[in-house]
Design a protein around this motif. Structure first.
Motif, PDB file in Angstrom:
ATOM      1  N   VAL A 105     -31.947  14.661  -0.769  1.00  8.25           N
ATOM      2  CA  VAL A 105     -31.594  13.403  -0.028  1.00  8.25           C
ATOM      3  C   VAL A 105     -32.328  13.390   1.219  1.00  8.25           C
ATOM      4  CG1 VAL A 105     -29.892  11.695   0.724  1.00  8.25           C
ATOM      5  CG2 VAL A 105     -29.531  12.840  -1.332  1.00  8.25           C
ATOM      6  N   GLU A 106     -32.110  14.574   1.935  1.00 11.06           N
ATOM      7  CA  GLU A 106     -32.774  14.751   3.339  1.00 11.06           C
ATOM      8  C   GLU A 106     -34.302  14.238   3.447  1.00 11.06           C
ATOM      9  OE1 GLU A 106     -33.034  17.932   6.877  1.00 11.06           O
ATOM     10  OE2 GLU A 106     -31.907  18.404   4.954  1.00 11.06           O
ATOM     11  N   GLN A 107     -35.022  14.932   2.272  1.00 10.65           N
ATOM     12  CA  GLN A 107     -36.233  14.758   2.205  1.00 10.65           C
ATOM     13  C   GLN A 107     -36.835  13.329   2.099  1.00 10.65           C
ATOM     14  OE1 GLN A 107     -38.546  17.151  -0.657  1.00 10.65           O
ATOM     15  NE2 GLN A 107     -36.782  17.754  -1.275  1.00 10.65           N
ATOM     16  N   TRP A 108     -35.788  12.330   1.391  1.00 11.13           N
ATOM     17  CA  TRP A 108     -36.195  10.961   1.275  1.00 11.13           C
ATOM     18  C   TRP A 108     -35.208   9.907   2.158  1.00 11.13           C
ATOM     19  CZ3 TRP A 108     -40.556  10.570  -0.936  1.00 11.13           C
ATOM     20  CH2 TRP A 108     -41.226  11.684  -2.018  1.00 11.13           C
ATOM     21  N   GLN A 109     -34.533  10.462   3.071  1.00  8.20           N
ATOM     22  CA  GLN A 109     -33.805   9.818   4.021  1.00  8.20           C
ATOM     23  C   GLN A 109     -34.308   8.697   4.571  1.00  8.20           C
ATOM     24  OE1 GLN A 109     -30.352  11.594   4.832  1.00  8.20           O
ATOM     25  NE2 GLN A 109     -29.908   9.492   4.893  1.00  8.20           N
ATOM     26  N   GLY A 110     -33.771   7.380   4.225  1.00  4.31           N
ATOM     27  CA  GLY A 110     -34.140   6.050   4.885  1.00  4.31           C
ATOM     28  C   GLY A 110     -35.049   5.357   3.986  1.00  4.31           C
ATOM     29  N   ARG A 111     -35.482   6.355   2.786  1.00  2.00           N
ATOM     30  CA  ARG A 111     -36.490   5.530   1.658  1.00  2.00           C
ATOM     31  C   ARG A 111     -35.803   5.752   0.386  1.00  2.00           C
ATOM     32  NH1 ARG A 111     -42.044   7.962   1.480  1.00  2.00           N
ATOM     33  NH2 ARG A 111     -41.233   9.813   2.365  1.00  2.00           N
ATOM     34  N   LEU A 112     -34.589   5.883   0.370  1.00  2.00           N
ATOM     35  CA  LEU A 112     -33.732   5.944  -1.076  1.00  2.00           C
ATOM     36  C   LEU A 112     -32.818   5.175  -1.160  1.00  2.00           C
ATOM     37  CD1 LEU A 112     -34.006   8.123  -3.453  1.00  2.00           C
ATOM     38  CD2 LEU A 112     -32.136   9.497  -1.976  1.00  2.00           C
ATOM     39  N   LEU A 113     -32.704   4.198  -2.159  1.00  2.00           N
ATOM     40  CA  LEU A 113     -31.775   3.056  -2.300  1.00  2.00           C
ATOM     41  C   LEU A 113     -31.118   3.351  -3.668  1.00  2.00           C
ATOM     42  CD1 LEU A 113     -33.459  -0.303  -1.615  1.00  2.00           C
ATOM     43  CD2 LEU A 113     -32.203   1.342   0.116  1.00  2.00           C
ATOM     44  N   ASN A 114     -29.468   2.955  -3.687  1.00  2.00           N
ATOM     45  CA  ASN A 114     -29.057   2.939  -4.827  1.00  2.00           C
ATOM     46  C   ASN A 114     -28.217   1.516  -4.949  1.00  2.00           C
ATOM     47  OD1 ASN A 114     -27.543   3.947  -7.103  1.00  2.00           O
ATOM     48  ND2 ASN A 114     -25.756   4.242  -5.916  1.00  2.00           N
ATOM     49  N   ILE A 115     -27.952   1.197  -6.055  1.00  2.00           N
ATOM     50  CA  ILE A 115     -26.910   0.007  -6.479  1.00  2.00           C
ATOM     51  C   ILE A 115     -25.624   0.472  -7.119  1.00  2.00           C
ATOM     52  CG2 ILE A 115     -27.917  -0.713  -8.574  1.00  2.00           C
ATOM     53  CD1 ILE A 115     -27.135  -3.551  -7.255  1.00  2.00           C
TER      54      ILE A 115
END
Length: 222
Positions: A105-115
């Motif tokens: 998650v840290e690698q993609w923080q701010g570019r990772l969405l979930n529904i």
């Protein structure tokens, strides 16, 4: 990320199942004026129907089974390698039935969405429709949120609310929620691709440059 500022934002979608939210993202991304397009679909299950949806749309797919990896960290390292090679601007979890490690998650923080199929922070985790019915709640819904290391705990961006009807069972209620999921997930992805939506370094959501202290609401209960 190296893509041209004039090109649609490349979206990678992670799935485990039928991929109906994936289909909503594909359909939206194929509009002429869409600011994003689905460029890669990754599944941890080879039998996920979402892979067929992607193939029909001419979208590259990868299958990375979690079986054979001794730890979650090892799996997430392999997953991250696939994603870094594709260089997406945004990653959308669409029924991806894996709990991601904090390092991923840290690698993609701010570019990772979930529904998620509930009105977060209520009903994190699984079986949300059954739990809502058992609790007797009059309203249910879905939430798009940024992903953090906390399960279903990232900042909420957009919610759709639906009524819980007297004759509902989990399947009927799930179908009503899913219809709204298909509406709000592409919308949140569009906001991000247009540069309107961001996660700040202090973990807060911004929309149009202003703090989003509570999610935007689409209310179908009226």
């Amino acid at each position: 990320m190296t893509q041209s500022s004039n090109a649609p934002l490349r979206l990678a979608v992670l799935i485990s199942g039928s991929g109906s939210n994936l289909q909503a993202l594909i359909d939206h991304g194929q509009h002429q004026d869409a600011p994003f397009e689905v460029g890669l679909v990754i599944s941890n299950r080879a039998d996920a129907f979402g892979l067929e949806r992607a193939a029909r749309a001419g979208i590259p797919t990868r299958t990375l089974s979690h079986r054979g990896f001794e730890t979650r960290e090892a799996y997430d390292t392999a997953l991250a390698e696939l994603l870094h090679a594709a260089d997406p601007g945004l990653i959308a979890l669409a029924g991806f039935m894996r709990i991601l490690t904090p390092g991923f998650v840290e690698q993609w923080q701010g570019r990772l969405l979930n529904i998620h199929p509930s009105l977060l922070p209520s009903y994190r985790g699984l079986h949300t429709h059954q739990r809502v019915l058992e609790a007797g709640d009059p309203v249910h819904g879905a939430t798009v949120h940024f992903v953090t290391a906390e399960l279903d705990g990232g900042p909420a961006i957009l919610q759709a609310r639906v009524p819980v009807l007297a004759d509902d069972d989990p399947d009927r209620l799930a179908a009503r929620v899913l219809e709204q999921e298909h509406r709000i997930y592409p919308l949140a992805a569009r906001w991000f691709a247009e540069g309107r939506l961001a996660l700040t370094t202090d973990g807060r959501t911004q929309l149009d440059g202003k703090p989003l202290d509570s999610p935007v609401i689409i209310d179908t209960t009226r």
